[in-house]
Write a protein that holds these residues in place. Structure first.
Motif, PDB file in Angstrom:
ATOM      1  N   GLY A  72       0.616  -1.216   0.016  1.00  0.00           N
ATOM      2  CA  GLY A  72       0.268   0.131   0.140  1.00  0.00           C
ATOM      3  C   GLY A  72       0.580   1.095   0.052  1.00  0.00           C
ATOM      4  O   GLY A  72       1.640   1.248   0.427  1.00  0.00           O
ATOM      5  N   HIS A  73       0.090   2.224  -0.099  1.00  0.00           N
ATOM      6  CA  HIS A  73       0.527   3.917  -0.446  1.00  0.00           C
ATOM      7  C   HIS A  73       1.561   3.947   1.042  1.00  0.00           C
ATOM      8  O   HIS A  73       2.541   4.985   0.802  1.00  0.00           O
ATOM      9  CB  HIS A  73      -0.353   4.720  -0.308  1.00  0.00           C
ATOM     10  N   ARG A  74       1.183   3.473   2.152  1.00  0.00           N
ATOM     11  CA  ARG A  74       2.312   3.513   3.306  1.00  0.00           C
ATOM     12  C   ARG A  74       2.367   2.642   4.036  1.00  0.00           C
ATOM     13  O   ARG A  74       3.145   2.830   5.029  1.00  0.00           O
ATOM     14  CB  ARG A  74       0.430   4.743   4.559  1.00  0.00           C
ATOM     15  N   GLY A  75       3.268   1.762   2.976  1.00  0.00           N
ATOM     16  CA  GLY A  75       3.589   0.435   3.188  1.00  0.00           C
ATOM     17  C   GLY A  75       5.129   0.718   3.315  1.00  0.00           C
ATOM     18  O   GLY A  75       5.769   1.800   3.547  1.00  0.00           O
ATOM     19  N   GLY A  76       6.083  -0.070   3.359  1.00  0.00           N
ATOM     20  CA  GLY A  76       7.330  -0.531   3.222  1.00  0.00           C
ATOM     21  C   GLY A  76       8.044  -1.899   4.071  1.00  0.00           C
ATOM     22  O   GLY A  76       7.085  -2.173   5.301  1.00  0.00           O
ATOM     23  N   TYR A  77       8.568  -1.465   3.986  1.00  0.00           N
ATOM     24  CA  TYR A  77       9.865  -3.157   4.810  1.00  0.00           C
ATOM     25  C   TYR A  77       9.999  -2.245   6.291  1.00  0.00           C
ATOM     26  O   TYR A  77      10.614  -1.214   6.487  1.00  0.00           O
ATOM     27  CB  TYR A  77      11.169  -3.085   4.073  1.00  0.00           C
ATOM     28  N   GLN A  78      10.007  -3.185   7.127  1.00  0.00           N
ATOM     29  CA  GLN A  78      10.222  -2.915   8.917  1.00  0.00           C
ATOM     30  C   GLN A  78      10.816  -3.807   9.004  1.00  0.00           C
ATOM     31  O   GLN A  78      10.299  -5.172   8.750  1.00  0.00           O
ATOM     32  CB  GLN A  78       8.555  -2.765   9.297  1.00  0.00           C
ATOM     33  N   LEU A  79      11.799  -3.639  10.663  1.00  0.00           N
ATOM     34  CA  LEU A  79      12.180  -5.531  11.660  1.00  0.00           C
ATOM     35  C   LEU A  79      10.755  -5.510  12.375  1.00  0.00           C
ATOM     36  O   LEU A  79       9.965  -4.510  12.830  1.00  0.00           O
ATOM     37  CB  LEU A  79      13.173  -4.371  12.193  1.00  0.00           C
ATOM     38  N   LEU A  80      11.156  -6.483  12.828  1.00  0.00           N
ATOM     39  CA  LEU A  80      10.711  -7.057  14.274  1.00  0.00           C
ATOM     40  C   LEU A  80      10.860  -6.251  15.041  1.00  0.00           C
ATOM     41  O   LEU A  80      11.916  -5.749  15.332  1.00  0.00           O
ATOM     42  CB  LEU A  80      10.043  -8.205  13.870  1.00  0.00           C
ATOM     43  N   ASP A  81       9.445  -5.777  15.728  1.00  0.00           N
ATOM     44  CA  ASP A  81      10.218  -4.953  16.684  1.00  0.00           C
ATOM     45  C   ASP A  81      11.532  -5.484  18.096  1.00  0.00           C
ATOM     46  O   ASP A  81      10.889  -6.734  18.341  1.00  0.00           O
ATOM     47  CB  ASP A  81       8.881  -4.564  17.910  1.00  0.00           C
ATOM     48  N   GLY A  82      12.446  -4.650  18.708  1.00  0.00           N
ATOM     49  CA  GLY A  82      12.760  -5.766  18.980  1.00  0.00           C
ATOM     50  C   GLY A  82      14.201  -5.843  18.913  1.00  0.00           C
ATOM     51  O   GLY A  82      15.421  -6.469  19.432  1.00  0.00           O
ATOM     52  N   TYR A  83      14.179  -6.495  17.598  1.00  0.00           N
ATOM     53  CA  TYR A  83      15.703  -6.556  16.848  1.00  0.00           C
ATOM     54  C   TYR A  83      16.200  -6.023  16.894  1.00  0.00           C
ATOM     55  O   TYR A  83      16.012  -4.518  16.206  1.00  0.00           O
ATOM     56  CB  TYR A  83      14.926  -7.383  15.352  1.00  0.00           C
ATOM     57  N   ARG A  84      17.676  -6.108  16.939  1.00  0.00           N
ATOM     58  CA  ARG A  84      18.707  -5.208  16.291  1.00  0.00           C
ATOM     59  C   ARG A  84      19.777  -6.030  16.484  1.00  0.00           C
ATOM     60  O   ARG A  84      20.436  -7.298  16.896  1.00  0.00           O
ATOM     61  CB  ARG A  84      19.646  -4.440  18.279  1.00  0.00           C
ATOM     62  N   THR A  85      20.486  -5.430  15.974  1.00  0.00           N
ATOM     63  CA  THR A  85      22.189  -5.803  15.092  1.00  0.00           C
ATOM     64  C   THR A  85      23.070  -5.343  15.516  1.00  0.00           C
ATOM     65  O   THR A  85      22.916  -4.431  16.337  1.00  0.00           O
ATOM     66  CB  THR A  85      22.227  -5.478  13.485  1.00  0.00           C
ATOM     67  N   ARG A  86      23.976  -6.657  16.015  1.00  0.00           N
ATOM     68  CA  ARG A  86      25.219  -6.076  16.375  1.00  0.00           C
ATOM     69  C   ARG A  86      26.157  -5.085  15.714  1.00  0.00           C
ATOM     70  O   ARG A  86      26.356  -5.428  14.539  1.00  0.00           O
ATOM     71  CB  ARG A  86      26.010  -7.296  17.885  1.00  0.00           C
ATOM     72  N   LEU A  87      27.262  -4.810  16.286  1.00  0.00           N
ATOM     73  CA  LEU A  87      28.400  -3.995  15.082  1.00  0.00           C
ATOM     74  C   LEU A  87      29.459  -4.823  14.900  1.00  0.00           C
ATOM     75  O   LEU A  87      30.376  -5.219  15.736  1.00  0.00           O
ATOM     76  CB  LEU A  87      28.691  -3.093  16.260  1.00  0.00           C
ATOM     77  N   THR A  88      29.307  -6.311  14.657  1.00  0.00           N
ATOM     78  CA  THR A  88      30.188  -7.245  13.583  1.00  0.00           C
ATOM     79  C   THR A  88      30.253  -6.398  11.958  1.00  0.00           C
ATOM     80  O   THR A  88      31.727  -7.166  11.998  1.00  0.00           O
ATOM     81  CB  THR A  88      29.598  -8.414  14.049  1.00  0.00           C
ATOM     82  N   GLY A  89      29.853  -5.410  11.642  1.00  0.00           N
ATOM     83  CA  GLY A  89      30.056  -5.356  10.105  1.00  0.00           C
ATOM     84  C   GLY A  89      31.155  -4.109   9.662  1.00  0.00           C
ATOM     85  O   GLY A  89      31.345  -3.327   8.407  1.00  0.00           O
ATOM     86  N   LEU A  90      31.838  -3.271  11.007  1.00  0.00           N
ATOM     87  CA  LEU A  90      32.418  -2.843  10.458  1.00  0.00           C
ATOM     88  C   LEU A  90      33.251  -2.733   9.903  1.00  0.00           C
ATOM     89  O   LEU A  90      34.707  -3.775  10.420  1.00  0.00           O
ATOM     90  CB  LEU A  90      33.395  -1.775  12.103  1.00  0.00           C
ATOM     91  N   SER A  91      34.525  -2.093   8.716  1.00  0.00           N
ATOM     92  CA  SER A  91      35.326  -2.463   8.178  1.00  0.00           C
ATOM     93  C   SER A  91      36.252  -1.312   9.120  1.00  0.00           C
ATOM     94  O   SER A  91      35.932  -0.362   9.839  1.00  0.00           O
ATOM     95  CB  SER A  91      35.769  -1.609   6.789  1.00  0.00           C
ATOM     96  N   GLN A  92      38.135  -1.970   8.731  1.00  0.00           N
ATOM     97  CA  GLN A  92      38.689  -1.449  10.194  1.00  0.00           C
ATOM     98  C   GLN A  92      38.608   0.264   9.292  1.00  0.00           C
ATOM     99  O   GLN A  92      38.817   1.298  10.457  1.00  0.00           O
ATOM    100  CB  GLN A  92      40.158  -1.902   9.099  1.00  0.00           C
ATOM    101  N   GLU A  93      38.399   0.794   8.321  1.00  0.00           N
ATOM    102  CA  GLU A  93      39.077   2.304   8.397  1.00  0.00           C
ATOM    103  C   GLU A  93      37.685   2.798   8.586  1.00  0.00           C
ATOM    104  O   GLU A  93      37.534   3.973   9.092  1.00  0.00           O
ATOM    105  CB  GLU A  93      38.390   2.221   6.655  1.00  0.00           C
ATOM    106  N   GLU A  94      36.024   2.101   9.002  1.00  0.00           N
ATOM    107  CA  GLU A  94      35.050   3.275   9.881  1.00  0.00           C
ATOM    108  C   GLU A  94      35.653   3.259  11.126  1.00  0.00           C
ATOM    109  O   GLU A  94      34.925   3.420  11.662  1.00  0.00           O
ATOM    110  CB  GLU A  94      33.693   1.761   9.002  1.00  0.00           C
TER     111      GLU A  94
END
Length: 317
Positions: free
Chosen positions: A54-76
């Motif tokens: 729908g017009h007001r739709g979209g993608y959303q994570l399930l409430d309470g889900y959090r990703t951890r900071l394991t994807g940082l590159s060395q430069e980041e």
């Protein structure tokens, strides 16, 4: 490349909430079709996200889900710890908060990146203020920051350069800017920029306000700087500069010399430099001594010569 984009997608959904495929595509600078493929990949990997049609739709994570900071590159990781400026944070009353946040991020990093982030802090130190000037006291900065953060109106007495020098203002503070070691608050009406160290008295009101949705602090500051420089430079001067004098020029004068300077047979450079006023230009050019010659305007050339004669007479035996 794709792994980095998938992580960025997760972080966007985690921080912004529901986003449409078009919004994700714009933020990630990819096509909507690529977003659809990425979403299928995340769903297949077990990421708890769902889509509303729908017009007001979209993608959303399930409430309470959090990703951890394991994807940082060395430069980041390096950039993250290099960007933490303890001086400004302390002035805002956030010194301990910054230290706690960096400690939490460091604990979440893999060992290799944790060691690298520690080396960055040991090798680089950021000191924003310039030389030859004491730091201006900013006793009301924490209160101004609180008003910015909470959307509260300020009532203050302000010192400005023109008469009357002290004025009362009611301000709606939109944001704070740190420029060359000096704090500015950007506030309505206007909006306009005010030096925080020129606030003489301040009262935080209970009245609240809302920053306009289309206001862009970085965009405003860029436009403000361009307008400031257009006010500042009201005339031009034709000069000849020696190699030593050219090396000592700074700011707009140095940029103009690089852009339009014409090399001369004697090794000097002829150029048109922007100036604020005759008085200011005379003081600035005299600081270069015999390494600069004013050709035009005649008024400035005569003033330089008269000042040089007065200096010579003052130091004559």
């Amino acid at each position: 490349m794709r792994a980095s984009r998938l992580l960025s997608t997760l972080l966007l959904l985690q921080t912004r909430g529901r986003m449409t495929a078009a919004e994700l595509a714009e933020a990630l600078e990819v096509s909507v079709r690529t977003v659809y493929r990425d979403m299928d990949a995340l769903h297949a990997a077990g990421i708890p996200l769902y889509a509303d049609a729908g017009h007001r739709g979209g993608y959303q994570l399930l409430d309470g889900y959090r990703t951890r900071l394991t994807g940082l590159s060395q430069e980041e990781a390096e950039a993250l710890f290099l960007s933490g400026a303890p001086g400004p944070a302390a002035e805002l009353g956030l010194g301990s908060v910054l230290a706690a946040a960096q400690l939490k991020v460091r604990a979440a990093l893999p060992p290799a990146l944790r060691d690298q982030a520690g080396r960055i802090q040991a090798r680089f130190h950021l000191d924003a203020p310039g030389w030859y000037a004491d730091a201006d006291p900013v006793p009301f900065l924490p209160e101004v920051a609180q008003a910015v953060w909470n959307g509260r109106v300020l009532r203050l007495r302000y010192r400005r350069w023109k008469e009357p020098t002290e004025v009362d203002r009611r301000l709606e503070p939109y944001g704070l800017v740190l420029k060359a070691g000096r704090w500015y608050v950007v506030a309505a009406p206007g909006p306009r920029a005010y030096r925080v160290d020129q606030i003489l008295e301040l009262r935080l009101l209970e009245e609240e306000f809302t920053v306009p949705g289309d206001f862009d602090l970085a965009g405003f500051w860029q436009a403000y700087q361009e307008q400031f420089h257009s006010w500042l430079h009201t005339a031009d001067a034709v000069v000849r500069v020696s190699p030593l004098g050219a090396a000592r020029l700074t700011g707009a004068a140095a940029r103009a010399l690089r852009a339009c300077g014409e090399p001369q047979p004697d090794g000097w450079t002829r150029a048109v430099l922007p100036i604020e006023s005759m008085d200011h230009a005379c003081r600035e050019f005299l600081a270069l001594g015999p390494e600069i010659e004013v050709v035009e305007p005649a008024e400035l050339r005569e003033r330089m010569a008269a000042t040089a004669r007065a200096i010579a007479a003052l130091h004559a035996d």
